[in-house]
Design a protein around this motif. Structure first.
Motif, short mmCIF file in Angstrom:
data_model
loop_
_atom_site.label_atom_id
_atom_site.label_comp_id
_atom_site.label_asym_id
_atom_site.label_seq_id
_atom_site.Cartn_x
_atom_site.Cartn_y
_atom_site.Cartn_z
N UNK A 37 0.98 -1.17 0.06
CA UNK A 37 -0.11 -0.02 -0.12
C UNK A 37 0.89 1.27 -0.01
N UNK A 38 0.40 2.27 -0.75
CA UNK A 38 1.15 3.52 -0.78
C UNK A 38 0.58 4.40 0.40
N UNK A 39 1.60 5.05 1.11
CA UNK A 39 0.91 5.81 2.16
C UNK A 39 1.43 7.29 2.02
N UNK A 40 0.76 8.36 2.35
CA UNK A 40 1.00 9.68 2.29
C UNK A 40 0.42 10.23 3.43
N UNK A 41 0.93 11.36 4.03
CA UNK A 41 0.46 12.20 5.04
C UNK A 41 -0.08 13.43 5.06
N UNK A 48 4.37 11.52 -7.03
CA UNK A 48 5.46 11.20 -5.94
C UNK A 48 5.33 9.60 -5.62
N UNK A 49 4.01 9.23 -5.60
CA UNK A 49 4.14 7.82 -5.16
C UNK A 49 3.69 6.73 -6.29
N UNK A 72 7.02 8.86 7.07
CA UNK A 72 6.39 8.77 5.67
C UNK A 72 6.42 10.15 5.16
N UNK A 73 5.95 10.08 3.70
CA UNK A 73 6.20 11.61 2.90
C UNK A 73 4.71 11.99 3.31
N UNK A 74 4.88 13.48 3.28
CA UNK A 74 3.65 14.36 3.71
C UNK A 74 3.51 15.50 2.96
N UNK A 75 2.43 16.27 2.90
CA UNK A 75 2.03 17.66 2.56
C UNK A 75 1.73 18.27 3.75
N UNK A 76 2.03 19.52 4.24
CA UNK A 76 1.76 20.18 5.36
C UNK A 76 0.52 21.36 5.04
N UNK A 77 -0.34 21.00 5.49
CA UNK A 77 -1.42 22.25 5.40
C UNK A 77 -1.36 23.08 6.53
N UNK A 78 -1.39 24.36 5.94
CA UNK A 78 -0.98 25.56 6.66
C UNK A 78 -1.99 26.92 6.39
N UNK A 110 -5.35 1.05 -2.45
CA UNK A 110 -4.38 1.51 -3.21
C UNK A 110 -3.42 2.54 -2.74
N UNK A 111 -4.19 3.40 -1.72
CA UNK A 111 -3.55 4.52 -1.01
C UNK A 111 -4.27 4.79 0.40
N UNK A 112 -3.33 4.99 1.18
CA UNK A 112 -3.89 5.32 2.84
C UNK A 112 -3.42 6.76 2.79
N UNK A 113 -4.40 7.50 3.12
CA UNK A 113 -3.79 8.82 3.72
C UNK A 113 -3.95 8.97 4.96
N UNK A 114 -2.86 9.45 5.71
CA UNK A 114 -2.92 9.62 6.99
C UNK A 114 -2.64 10.99 7.57
N UNK A 115 -3.85 11.25 8.59
CA UNK A 115 -3.80 12.58 9.06
C UNK A 115 -3.07 12.72 10.34
N UNK A 116 -2.17 13.34 10.55
CA UNK A 116 -1.23 13.58 11.71
C UNK A 116 -0.06 12.66 11.84
N UNK A 117 0.34 11.99 12.76
CA UNK A 117 1.55 11.34 12.83
C UNK A 117 2.70 12.12 12.00
N UNK A 118 2.75 13.38 12.52
CA UNK A 118 3.78 14.25 11.81
C UNK A 118 5.35 13.89 12.20
N UNK A 119 5.46 13.29 13.29
CA UNK A 119 6.99 12.82 13.43
C UNK A 119 7.36 11.49 13.13
N UNK A 120 6.38 10.59 12.37
CA UNK A 120 6.82 9.57 11.60
C UNK A 120 7.56 9.90 10.36
#
Length: 164
Positions: free
Chosen positions: A1-5, A161-162, A107-113, A95-105
């Motif tokens: 599974x592909x993971x994105x935060x 990216x994935x 995996x690749x992420x996008x930051x909401x600001x 196909x894809x797991x979207x992870x909200x939070x876990x900022x210290x892990x």
């Protein structure tokens, strides 16, 4: 599974972005699951319901099932909080797991600001944040910056990216 935060400070737009990304990726024909970290005690059960009573009585796991859905509640009691990898291992393949939070892990992420929160970008000190989605001209050391509401552009970036 592909993971994105999706990470960010409180009230930065994480949940809205997650919701829009799920909609966009499922529209593209992908099977998507989500995993959200909560920093507080929460309860998905209702006091007085049978499943609640089973859990309060001491059951470690309570599985509630109907013909429309099922939910598994697991009480940690005094056990250690499971890691992101442990939790990902419990999900059915998609196909894809979207992870909200876990900022210290890692995996690749996008930051909401959102500028109105007054918080600095997490991306300045975290190389796992590959892009920023912001309502301002926030700059993240040369990483791509998207408008917070540019769901298609952000989804295209993640898919690229994935390799989706």
């Amino acid at each position: 599974m592909k993971v994105w935060g999706v990470v960010g400070w409180k009230n930065s737009g994480k949940t809205g972005l997650m919701e829009r990304l799920v909609t966009e990726f499922t529209r593209r024909g992908l099977r998507v699951s989500t995993l959200k970290h909560a920093h507080h005690s929460f309860d998905v059960d209702q006091e007085g319901k049978d499943s609640y009573r089973h859990r309060v009585a001491g059951a470690t796991e309570v599985l509630l099932a109907s013909r429309n859905r099922w939910a598994l509640m697991h009480e940690l009691r005094d056990d250690v909080e499971p890691t992101l990898d442990d939790l990902l291992g419990r999900l059915s393949p998609v196909d894809l797991v979207l992870v909200e939070g876990y900022k210290r892990d890692r995996h690749r992420k996008v930051e909401a600001h959102r500028a109105e929160t007054g918080n600095p970008l997490i991306a300045h000190s975290d190389e796992t944040i590959r892009a920023v989605a912001s309502d301002s001209n926030a700059s993240a050391h040369g990483r791509p910056t998207f408008d917070l509401n540019d769901t298609r552009g952000i989804a295209d970036f993640i898919a690229n990216e994935l390799g989706l």
